[in-house]
Motif scaffolding. Sequence first.
Motif, mmCIF file in Angstrom:
data_model
loop_
_atom_site.group_PDB
_atom_site.id
_atom_site.type_symbol
_atom_site.label_atom_id
_atom_site.label_comp_id
_atom_site.label_asym_id
_atom_site.label_seq_id
_atom_site.Cartn_x
_atom_site.Cartn_y
_atom_site.Cartn_z
ATOM 1 N N ALA A 187 -3.603 10.900 4.486
ATOM 2 C CA ALA A 187 -2.479 10.976 5.424
ATOM 3 C C ALA A 187 -2.972 10.918 6.866
ATOM 4 O O ALA A 187 -2.381 10.221 7.694
ATOM 5 N N ALA A 188 -4.048 11.618 7.172
ATOM 6 C CA ALA A 188 -4.583 11.616 8.534
ATOM 7 C C ALA A 188 -5.009 10.207 8.940
ATOM 8 O O ALA A 188 -4.721 9.766 10.058
ATOM 9 N N ASN A 189 -5.668 9.503 8.043
ATOM 10 C CA ASN A 189 -6.085 8.132 8.342
ATOM 11 C C ASN A 189 -4.875 7.231 8.596
ATOM 12 O O ASN A 189 -4.879 6.416 9.520
ATOM 13 N N GLU A 190 -3.849 7.386 7.793
ATOM 14 C CA GLU A 190 -2.647 6.572 7.955
ATOM 15 C C GLU A 190 -1.893 6.919 9.235
ATOM 16 O O GLU A 190 -1.418 6.026 9.938
ATOM 17 N N ILE A 191 -1.808 8.204 9.542
ATOM 18 C CA ILE A 191 -1.120 8.628 10.769
ATOM 19 C C ILE A 191 -1.870 8.094 11.986
ATOM 20 O O ILE A 191 -1.253 7.587 12.932
ATOM 21 N N ARG A 192 -3.202 8.185 11.970
ATOM 22 C CA ARG A 192 -3.999 7.630 13.068
ATOM 23 C C ARG A 192 -3.684 6.155 13.273
ATOM 24 O O ARG A 192 -3.472 5.687 14.393
ATOM 25 N N SER A 193 -3.631 5.429 12.184
ATOM 26 C CA SER A 193 -3.371 3.996 12.243
ATOM 27 C C SER A 193 -1.922 3.715 12.659
ATOM 28 O O SER A 193 -1.672 2.897 13.559
ATOM 29 N N ASP A 194 -0.977 4.384 12.026
ATOM 30 C CA ASP A 194 0.443 4.121 12.281
ATOM 31 C C ASP A 194 0.879 4.493 13.698
ATOM 32 O O ASP A 194 1.767 3.875 14.264
ATOM 33 N N PHE A 195 0.260 5.526 14.257
ATOM 34 C CA PHE A 195 0.643 5.997 15.593
ATOM 35 C C PHE A 195 -0.380 5.586 16.664
ATOM 36 O O PHE A 195 -0.273 6.017 17.805
ATOM 37 N N ASN A 196 -1.367 4.786 16.258
ATOM 38 C CA ASN A 196 -2.414 4.345 17.188
ATOM 39 C C ASN A 196 -3.071 5.520 17.915
ATOM 40 O O ASN A 196 -3.222 5.510 19.134
ATOM 41 N N LEU A 197 -3.447 6.526 17.133
ATOM 42 C CA LEU A 197 -4.072 7.732 17.720
ATOM 43 C C LEU A 197 -5.551 7.782 17.403
ATOM 44 O O LEU A 197 -6.036 7.334 16.451
ATOM 45 N N THR B 218 -0.218 16.535 16.627
ATOM 46 C CA THR B 218 -0.495 17.916 16.225
ATOM 47 C C THR B 218 -1.023 17.963 14.801
ATOM 48 O O THR B 218 -1.960 18.714 14.501
ATOM 49 N N PHE B 219 -0.445 17.150 13.925
ATOM 50 C CA PHE B 219 -0.953 17.057 12.553
ATOM 51 C C PHE B 219 -2.440 16.726 12.588
ATOM 52 O O PHE B 219 -3.251 17.384 11.941
ATOM 53 N N LEU B 220 -2.801 15.693 13.346
ATOM 54 C CA LEU B 220 -4.191 15.243 13.398
ATOM 55 C C LEU B 220 -5.121 16.275 14.015
ATOM 56 O O LEU B 220 -6.286 16.359 13.644
ATOM 57 N N MET C 70 0.834 -1.193 0.000
ATOM 58 C CA MET C 70 0.000 0.000 0.000
ATOM 59 C C MET C 70 0.874 1.250 0.000
ATOM 60 O O MET C 70 1.845 1.346 0.740
ATOM 61 N N GLU C 71 0.524 2.163 -0.846
ATOM 62 C CA GLU C 71 1.275 3.410 -0.940
ATOM 63 C C GLU C 71 1.030 4.258 0.299
ATOM 64 O O GLU C 71 -0.086 4.409 0.771
ATOM 65 N N GLN C 72 2.114 4.788 0.840
ATOM 66 C CA GLN C 72 1.984 5.663 1.997
ATOM 67 C C GLN C 72 1.793 7.097 1.506
ATOM 68 O O GLN C 72 2.470 7.537 0.589
ATOM 69 N N HIS C 73 0.875 7.814 2.130
ATOM 70 C CA HIS C 73 0.531 9.165 1.683
ATOM 71 C C HIS C 73 1.232 10.252 2.471
ATOM 72 O O HIS C 73 0.914 11.428 2.330
ATOM 73 N N TYR C 74 2.151 9.872 3.319
ATOM 74 C CA TYR C 74 2.974 10.839 4.022
ATOM 75 C C TYR C 74 4.335 10.201 4.258
ATOM 76 O O TYR C 74 4.486 8.986 4.189
ATOM 77 N N LYS C 75 5.309 11.029 4.561
ATOM 78 C CA LYS C 75 6.647 10.534 4.839
ATOM 79 C C LYS C 75 7.158 11.207 6.110
ATOM 80 O O LYS C 75 6.792 12.341 6.408
ATOM 81 N N LEU C 76 8.011 10.504 6.826
ATOM 82 C CA LEU C 76 8.518 11.026 8.098
ATOM 83 C C LEU C 76 9.977 11.456 8.033
ATOM 84 O O LEU C 76 10.554 11.789 9.059
ATOM 85 N N PHE C 77 10.580 11.484 6.844
ATOM 86 C CA PHE C 77 11.995 11.823 6.753
ATOM 87 C C PHE C 77 12.288 13.179 7.408
ATOM 88 O O PHE C 77 13.150 13.287 8.273
ATOM 89 N N ARG C 78 11.564 14.207 7.021
ATOM 90 C CA ARG C 78 11.805 15.548 7.573
ATOM 91 C C ARG C 78 11.400 15.631 9.041
ATOM 92 O O ARG C 78 12.031 16.334 9.823
ATOM 93 N N VAL C 79 10.341 14.923 9.389
ATOM 94 C CA VAL C 79 9.892 14.911 10.783
ATOM 95 C C VAL C 79 10.972 14.287 11.654
ATOM 96 O O VAL C 79 11.329 14.821 12.708
ATOM 97 N N ARG C 80 11.494 13.153 11.210
ATOM 98 C CA ARG C 80 12.560 12.479 11.972
ATOM 99 C C ARG C 80 13.808 13.352 12.066
ATOM 100 O O ARG C 80 14.476 13.396 13.098
ATOM 101 N N GLU C 81 14.112 14.031 10.969
ATOM 102 C CA GLU C 81 15.270 14.929 10.952
ATOM 103 C C GLU C 81 15.086 16.047 11.974
ATOM 104 O O GLU C 81 15.994 16.349 12.743
ATOM 105 N N LEU C 82 13.912 16.635 11.988
ATOM 106 C CA LEU C 82 13.603 17.706 12.936
ATOM 107 C C LEU C 82 13.648 17.188 14.374
ATOM 108 O O LEU C 82 14.156 17.861 15.272
ATOM 109 N N ALA C 83 13.147 15.981 14.591
ATOM 110 C CA ALA C 83 13.070 15.414 15.936
ATOM 111 C C ALA C 83 14.416 14.862 16.416
ATOM 112 O O ALA C 83 14.572 14.579 17.603
ATOM 113 N N ASP C 84 15.339 14.696 15.526
ATOM 114 C CA ASP C 84 16.670 14.195 15.870
ATOM 115 C C ASP C 84 16.581 12.897 16.683
ATOM 116 O O ASP C 84 17.234 12.741 17.714
ATOM 117 N N GLY C 85 15.720 11.996 16.196
ATOM 118 C CA GLY C 85 15.606 10.690 16.823
ATOM 119 C C GLY C 85 14.732 10.610 18.059
ATOM 120 O O GLY C 85 14.596 9.552 18.656
#
Length: 113
Positions: free
Chosen positions: A103-113, A27-29, A1-16
């Motif tokens: 993206a919101a649906n996927e983030i909800r699912s991926d982060f269990n929110l 916050t996105f949601l 399944m194609e992912q409709h968002y990416k976390l590369f920049r988020v991870r970079e900003l969060a520095d792990g």
Amino acid sequence: MEQHYKLFRVRELADGDQEFINVLAQTFLEEVPVDAARLKEAVENNNHLATYQTAHKMKPTIDMFELGVLDTLIEVQDWGKFEKKEIDILPKLAIVLSAVEQAANEIRSDFNL
């Protein structure tokens, strides 16, 4: 399944920092779907100023989560900024709204929110 968002920049900003990534996802949601609804209402009511302001507010988050619709969102923003009444912006708006919803649906699912 194609992912409709990416976390590369988020991870970079969060520095792990996974907790910070979780906060950004939450916050996105909390903000982006609400802003998307405001954007839809503004366009439907030909409220150019609200369209511009809302699209402008959404840009950093749409870019950070790499939804792939930043250029389309900018077109919607510019429709509002320059009051391009001769342009049918609804197809572009639909692309943005669909990307936000997916993206919101996927983030909800991926982060269990």
